[in-house]
Each structure stands twice: as structure tokens, then as C-alpha cells.
Design a protein around this motif. Structure first.
Motif: not given
Length: 153
Positions: A111-112, A115-118, A121, A150, A153
Motif C-alpha cells: 500500500v505504501a 501510494g494507495a489512498r482509497s 487503488d 485502505l 487510511s
């Protein structure tokens, strides 16, 4: 290469007269040939890669687990035992499975890195996990962890 391992294992099982393993490995090789033919193109006459073979093996184990459940409901312990024996043979060709904590750590790293935010992604994260950890984790469980991470986040 995993394909060579399978062929050697078949020869070893034949020499040892382990007919259960011979039958299961032949099933694996038949399924592999089927997958190779399905993936064949004019440009690519080679067989599928190890990552696809690992995915195929996991699918075979999943099918057998579903069969075991049905056989146990139908009071057919003999057939359930046969499926369990096949699973044991198939698992010899899979890398050691990651435990829950390792899967969660791998998901957080992916995830990092992505650069996944939602949840949108999620596809990229799952693709990265499948590329890096093929055969080492249950992707259905990993998918649930990705959703949880996610959502947080």
C-alpha cells in the motif's frame, strides 16, 4: 524451474512406487499442459512461468478443499481422505505460506509503495502483491486485509 521439479518428482514417485503421488503429479502436469495451451500464442510458444504455475497449484488446492467439505457433508470420508492426500502432494511444490502477521506487513508495504489512498487503488496493490508473493499467500485473505488497511487510511 517448477516445471522441472514436477517432472523429477514424477520420476521419483514412480521409482518409489508411490501410486498416490504419481496420480496426483500426473493430474498437476495435465492441468499445466492445459494452461500452457490456453496461454499459447504465435509469438510465445514457451510454457507459462512459475508464478502462473503457483497460482494454478493454489487453485487446485482450493478445488480439493471445496470437495472435502462436500464429501464430509455426504459422509464420504474415503473420498475426503483421497482429496486430503492429493492436497499434501500438491503442497510439496508450493513455497511456505506466509502467516497472518507477515501477510499484513506485506500488504502495508505494498500500500505504501503503490501510494494507495482509497479502495479505487486496490487493483494496483493486489497486482503488486501477486507479482511479489505468488504462491506464498492466500490472496482472498490478502484482499480483505487490503480493504481494511485502505478503509483505515
Amino acid at each position: 524451474m517448477l516445471r522441472d521439479q514436477l517432472n523429477e518428482a514424477l520420476k521419483d514417485a514412480m521409482r518409489a512406487r508411490d501410486m498416490g503421488a504419481v496420480g496426483t503429479i500426473r493430474l498437476i502436469l495435465a492441468k499445466l499442459k492445459e494452461v500452457d495451451i490456453a496461454q499459447r500464442t504465435e509469438a510465445n510458444r514457451e510454457g507459462v512461468g512459475d508464478d502462473r504455475i503457483l497460482s494454478m497449484l493454489q487453485g487446485m488446492i482450493k478445488q480439493r478443499n471445496e470437495s472435502i467439505t462436500l464429501y464430509e457433508k455426504g459422509n464420504r470420508a474415503d473420498l475426503a481422505d483421497k482429496e486430503k492426500a492429493e492436497i499434501a502432494v500438491i503442497q510439496r511444490f508450493l513455497p511456505k505460506q506466509m502467516d497472518e502477521a507477515a501477510v499484513e506487513a506485506a500488504v502495508k508495504d505494498a500500500v505504501a509503495a503503490a501510494g494507495a489512498r482509497s479502495i479505487k487503488d486496490m487493483g494496483g496493490v493486489m497486482a503488486a502483491l501477486k507479482a511479489k508473493y505468488a504462491g506464498q499467500m492466500d490472496f482472498a485473505k490478502a484482499s480483505a486485509i487490503v480493504k481494511k488497511v485502505l478503509a483505515g487510511s
